[in-house]
Design a protein around this motif. Structure first.
Motif, PDB file in Angstrom:
ATOM      1  N   ARG A 113       5.408   2.282  10.625  1.00  0.00           N
ATOM      2  CA  ARG A 113       5.807   1.557  11.841  1.00  0.00           C
ATOM      3  C   ARG A 113       5.296   2.272  13.087  1.00  0.00           C
ATOM      4  NH1 ARG A 113       8.984   2.794  16.604  1.00  0.00           N
ATOM      5  NH2 ARG A 113      10.078   0.888  17.253  1.00  0.00           N
ATOM      6  N   ASN A 114       5.422   3.610  13.123  1.00  0.00           N
ATOM      7  CA  ASN A 114       4.988   4.371  14.293  1.00  0.00           C
ATOM      8  C   ASN A 114       3.467   4.426  14.402  1.00  0.00           C
ATOM      9  OD1 ASN A 114       7.609   4.865  15.089  1.00  0.00           O
ATOM     10  ND2 ASN A 114       7.741   6.842  14.038  1.00  0.00           N
ATOM     11  N   ARG A 115       2.796   4.530  13.272  1.00  0.00           N
ATOM     12  CA  ARG A 115       1.322   4.516  13.322  1.00  0.00           C
ATOM     13  C   ARG A 115       0.817   3.184  13.846  1.00  0.00           C
ATOM     14  NH1 ARG A 115       1.845   6.943   8.128  1.00  0.00           N
ATOM     15  NH2 ARG A 115       1.235   4.993   7.097  1.00  0.00           N
ATOM     16  N   THR A 116       1.472   2.114  13.426  1.00  0.00           N
ATOM     17  CA  THR A 116       1.068   0.780  13.870  1.00  0.00           C
ATOM     18  C   THR A 116       1.369   0.577  15.350  1.00  0.00           C
ATOM     19  OG1 THR A 116       1.553  -0.070  11.653  1.00  0.00           O
ATOM     20  CG2 THR A 116       1.321  -1.687  13.414  1.00  0.00           C
ATOM     21  N   THR A 117       2.510   1.107  15.816  1.00  0.00           N
ATOM     22  CA  THR A 117       2.938   0.914  17.198  1.00  0.00           C
ATOM     23  C   THR A 117       2.137   1.763  18.174  1.00  0.00           C
ATOM     24  OG1 THR A 117       5.200   0.443  16.466  1.00  0.00           O
ATOM     25  CG2 THR A 117       4.905   1.054  18.780  1.00  0.00           C
ATOM     26  N   TYR A 118       1.977   3.047  17.871  1.00  0.00           N
ATOM     27  CA  TYR A 118       1.432   3.985  18.851  1.00  0.00           C
ATOM     28  C   TYR A 118      -0.029   4.357  18.608  1.00  0.00           C
ATOM     29  CZ  TYR A 118       6.408   4.441  19.769  1.00  0.00           C
ATOM     30  OH  TYR A 118       7.727   4.174  20.050  1.00  0.00           O
ATOM     31  N   GLN A 119      -0.526   4.147  17.385  1.00  0.00           N
ATOM     32  CA  GLN A 119      -1.913   4.517  17.099  1.00  0.00           C
ATOM     33  C   GLN A 119      -2.764   3.302  16.764  1.00  0.00           C
ATOM     34  OE1 GLN A 119      -1.859   7.553  14.045  1.00  0.00           O
ATOM     35  NE2 GLN A 119      -0.227   8.700  15.056  1.00  0.00           N
ATOM     36  N   GLU A 120      -2.141   2.127  16.812  1.00  0.00           N
ATOM     37  CA  GLU A 120      -2.829   0.876  16.497  1.00  0.00           C
ATOM     38  C   GLU A 120      -3.506   0.939  15.128  1.00  0.00           C
ATOM     39  OE1 GLU A 120      -5.443  -0.135  19.673  1.00  0.00           O
ATOM     40  OE2 GLU A 120      -3.830  -0.419  21.131  1.00  0.00           O
ATOM     41  N   ALA A 121      -2.868   1.618  14.208  1.00  0.00           N
ATOM     42  CA  ALA A 121      -3.394   1.737  12.847  1.00  0.00           C
ATOM     43  C   ALA A 121      -3.236   0.421  12.105  1.00  0.00           C
ATOM     44  CB  ALA A 121      -2.676   2.853  12.098  1.00  0.00           C
ATOM     45  N   GLN A 122      -4.143   0.173  11.153  1.00  0.00           N
ATOM     46  CA  GLN A 122      -4.050  -1.008  10.317  1.00  0.00           C
ATOM     47  C   GLN A 122      -2.990  -0.803   9.237  1.00  0.00           C
ATOM     48  OE1 GLN A 122      -5.837  -3.961  10.733  1.00  0.00           O
ATOM     49  NE2 GLN A 122      -6.444  -2.982  12.661  1.00  0.00           N
ATOM     50  N   ILE A 123      -2.286  -1.855   8.904  1.00  0.00           N
ATOM     51  CA  ILE A 123      -1.274  -1.779   7.842  1.00  0.00           C
ATOM     52  C   ILE A 123      -1.982  -1.771   6.491  1.00  0.00           C
ATOM     53  CG2 ILE A 123       0.663  -2.957   6.730  1.00  0.00           C
ATOM     54  CD1 ILE A 123       1.366  -4.117   9.485  1.00  0.00           C
ATOM     55  N   ASP A 124      -1.764  -0.707   5.748  1.00  0.00           N
ATOM     56  CA  ASP A 124      -2.382  -0.560   4.424  1.00  0.00           C
ATOM     57  C   ASP A 124      -1.267  -0.242   3.426  1.00  0.00           C
ATOM     58  OD1 ASP A 124      -3.739   0.138   2.105  1.00  0.00           O
ATOM     59  OD2 ASP A 124      -5.357   1.161   3.160  1.00  0.00           O
ATOM     60  N   ILE A 125      -0.750  -1.278   2.780  1.00  0.00           N
ATOM     61  CA  ILE A 125       0.374  -1.105   1.864  1.00  0.00           C
ATOM     62  C   ILE A 125      -0.002  -0.202   0.698  1.00  0.00           C
ATOM     63  CG2 ILE A 125       1.894  -2.309   0.239  1.00  0.00           C
ATOM     64  CD1 ILE A 125       1.894  -4.681   2.136  1.00  0.00           C
ATOM     65  N   PHE A 126      -1.222  -0.355   0.189  1.00  0.00           N
ATOM     66  CA  PHE A 126      -1.631   0.454  -0.968  1.00  0.00           C
ATOM     67  C   PHE A 126      -1.703   1.937  -0.615  1.00  0.00           C
ATOM     68  CE2 PHE A 126      -3.319  -3.767  -2.000  1.00  0.00           C
ATOM     69  CZ  PHE A 126      -2.740  -3.949  -3.249  1.00  0.00           C
ATOM     70  N   ASP A 127      -2.151   2.234   0.602  1.00  0.00           N
ATOM     71  CA  ASP A 127      -2.189   3.636   1.030  1.00  0.00           C
ATOM     72  C   ASP A 127      -0.773   4.189   1.172  1.00  0.00           C
ATOM     73  OD1 ASP A 127      -3.736   5.989   2.178  1.00  0.00           O
ATOM     74  OD2 ASP A 127      -2.364   5.555   3.832  1.00  0.00           O
ATOM     75  N   SER A 128       0.154   3.368   1.696  1.00  0.00           N
ATOM     76  CA  SER A 128       1.545   3.813   1.817  1.00  0.00           C
ATOM     77  C   SER A 128       2.141   4.109   0.445  1.00  0.00           C
ATOM     78  CB  SER A 128       2.374   2.745   2.539  1.00  0.00           C
ATOM     79  OG  SER A 128       2.023   2.666   3.905  1.00  0.00           O
ATOM     80  N   ILE A 129       1.861   3.246  -0.522  1.00  0.00           N
ATOM     81  CA  ILE A 129       2.369   3.457  -1.881  1.00  0.00           C
ATOM     82  C   ILE A 129       1.809   4.758  -2.451  1.00  0.00           C
ATOM     83  CG2 ILE A 129       2.303   2.556  -4.241  1.00  0.00           C
ATOM     84  CD1 ILE A 129       2.230  -0.275  -2.944  1.00  0.00           C
ATOM     85  N   LYS A 130       0.522   5.008  -2.210  1.00  0.00           N
ATOM     86  CA  LYS A 130      -0.109   6.238  -2.693  1.00  0.00           C
ATOM     87  C   LYS A 130       0.544   7.464  -2.056  1.00  0.00           C
ATOM     88  CE  LYS A 130      -4.566   8.624  -2.944  1.00  0.00           C
ATOM     89  NZ  LYS A 130      -6.019   8.546  -2.602  1.00  0.00           N
ATOM     90  N   GLN A 131       0.803   7.398  -0.741  1.00  0.00           N
ATOM     91  CA  GLN A 131       1.432   8.533  -0.060  1.00  0.00           C
ATOM     92  C   GLN A 131       2.829   8.816  -0.608  1.00  0.00           C
ATOM     93  OE1 GLN A 131      -0.170  10.558   2.042  1.00  0.00           O
ATOM     94  NE2 GLN A 131      -1.948   9.242   1.654  1.00  0.00           N
ATOM     95  N   ILE A 132       3.577   7.767  -0.905  1.00  0.00           N
ATOM     96  CA  ILE A 132       4.920   7.928  -1.476  1.00  0.00           C
ATOM     97  C   ILE A 132       4.834   8.601  -2.839  1.00  0.00           C
ATOM     98  CG2 ILE A 132       6.921   6.675  -2.402  1.00  0.00           C
ATOM     99  CD1 ILE A 132       6.301   4.547  -0.173  1.00  0.00           C
ATOM    100  N   GLN A 133       3.901   8.156  -3.663  1.00  0.00           N
ATOM    101  CA  GLN A 133       3.737   8.728  -4.998  1.00  0.00           C
ATOM    102  C   GLN A 133       3.370  10.205  -4.929  1.00  0.00           C
ATOM    103  OE1 GLN A 133       0.761   6.105  -6.636  1.00  0.00           O
ATOM    104  NE2 GLN A 133       2.273   4.685  -7.472  1.00  0.00           N
TER     105      GLN A 133
END
Length: 295
Positions: free
Chosen positions: A87-107
């Motif tokens: 949420r913060n990357r999207t809000t303040y860094q204008e990052a693209q939402i990448d669900i697969f990358d988020s899942i990888k980071q959690i793992q």
């Protein structure tokens, strides 16, 4: 969407609140489903921040044995943390939402933290063996695992040789049952698969101690719920020249755990070799190979 816009920055569909951001937002729901054993976050009764804390500290019906409950809480904490950072990357860094990358980071975080916690709670002599170990030359090692949801379970088997090379990976959907019963069925299935492949020397390995103790330790009776399955497993020993059963810590069973989770998320069975492994399974197998001695 402006920085002062109260709408959810991940989906833009509703006003952002803790309940929406972490559980109702479609992006968050996808992350929960893929990272937490198929959990339907939108079905949880969350209405306040205190409900979120209670969920993490006291998760619903465990998807693993009681003694492994802390895995659920740890994983949930990492999921919430990743959604917040996304949420913060999207809000303040204008990052693209990448669900697969988020899942990888959690793992990756879950694997790192769970390993550290386990290392800290075990004596040094035991901690040295917290890595997947290859079988002897001429043997095939089959790691087994299972995952549970409310509507079905999945069984998983990963077969590797003395070099750590993946020979085959299987998973299949199974009837809903308790964790111990599912784990026992996974061992039985591994025996059946090994027999079908005509392997003569096999090691069966997994992290379900209640299932492996009756198979590997003398005078340890199985739990009543798996007694018939254990009997079926033992009856298949005559199909092999040599077969042995070994309980290992969960961190030594990461590849099979990743396979079971993949089937939960996809709701599909799987049969593949080293050339077409799912990403999470490939990553776990590669991590194991870091500790395989060179021959």
């Amino acid at each position: 969407m402006g920085i002062d816009d109260p709408s959810c920055v991940l989906c833009g569909g509703e006003i952002e609140s803790s309940c929406h951001l972490f559980f109702k937002c479609p992006v968050a729901r996808a992350i929960w489903y893929s990272s937490c054993w198929g959990l339907r976050a939108d079905k949880l009764h969350i209405s306040s921040s205190s409900d979120i804390i209670k969920l993490v500290l006291n998760p619903p019906q465990a998807l693993c044995l009681q003694e492994d409950q802390w895995h659920i809480s740890l994983n949930m904490a990492h999921i919430i943390d990743e959604i917040w950072h996304l949420r913060n990357r999207t809000t303040y860094q204008e990052a693209q939402i990448d669900i697969f990358d988020s899942i990888k980071q959690i793992q990756l975080k879950f694997q790192e933290f769970s390993t550290l916690i386990t290392l800290e709670t075990l004596p040094t002599a035991q901690a040295k063996h917290l890595f997947w170990e290859p079988p002897p030359i001429g043997w095939i090692k089959l790691n087994v695992d299972a995952a549970i949801t409310e509507s079905f379970s999945t069984l998983a088997v990963v077969a590797r040789d003395h070099k750590g090379t993946v020979i085959k990976v299987w998973s299949k959907l199974h009837q809903p049952c308790s964790p111990i019963v599912a784990e026992a069925y996974a061992i039985l299935w591994a025996m059946q698969l090994a027999n079908h492949e005509q392997w003569s020397h096999v090691q069966i390995e997994g992290d379900a101690k209640q299932c492996f103790d009756p198979l590997s330790v003398e005078d340890v009776p199985p739990d009543w719920s798996i007694s018939n399955i254990i009997s079926s497993i033992l009856s298949l020993k005559i199909c092999f020249v040599s077969v042995c059963f070994r309980w290992v810590n969960r961190v030594c069973n990461a590849a099979t755990h990743a396979t079971a989770k993949h089937s939960v998320a996809s709701k599909m069975s799987l049969c593949c070799n080293k050339d077409n492994l799912p990403c999470a399974v490939y990553s776990a197998c590669m991590d194991d190979c870091l500790h395989v001695p060179l021959f």
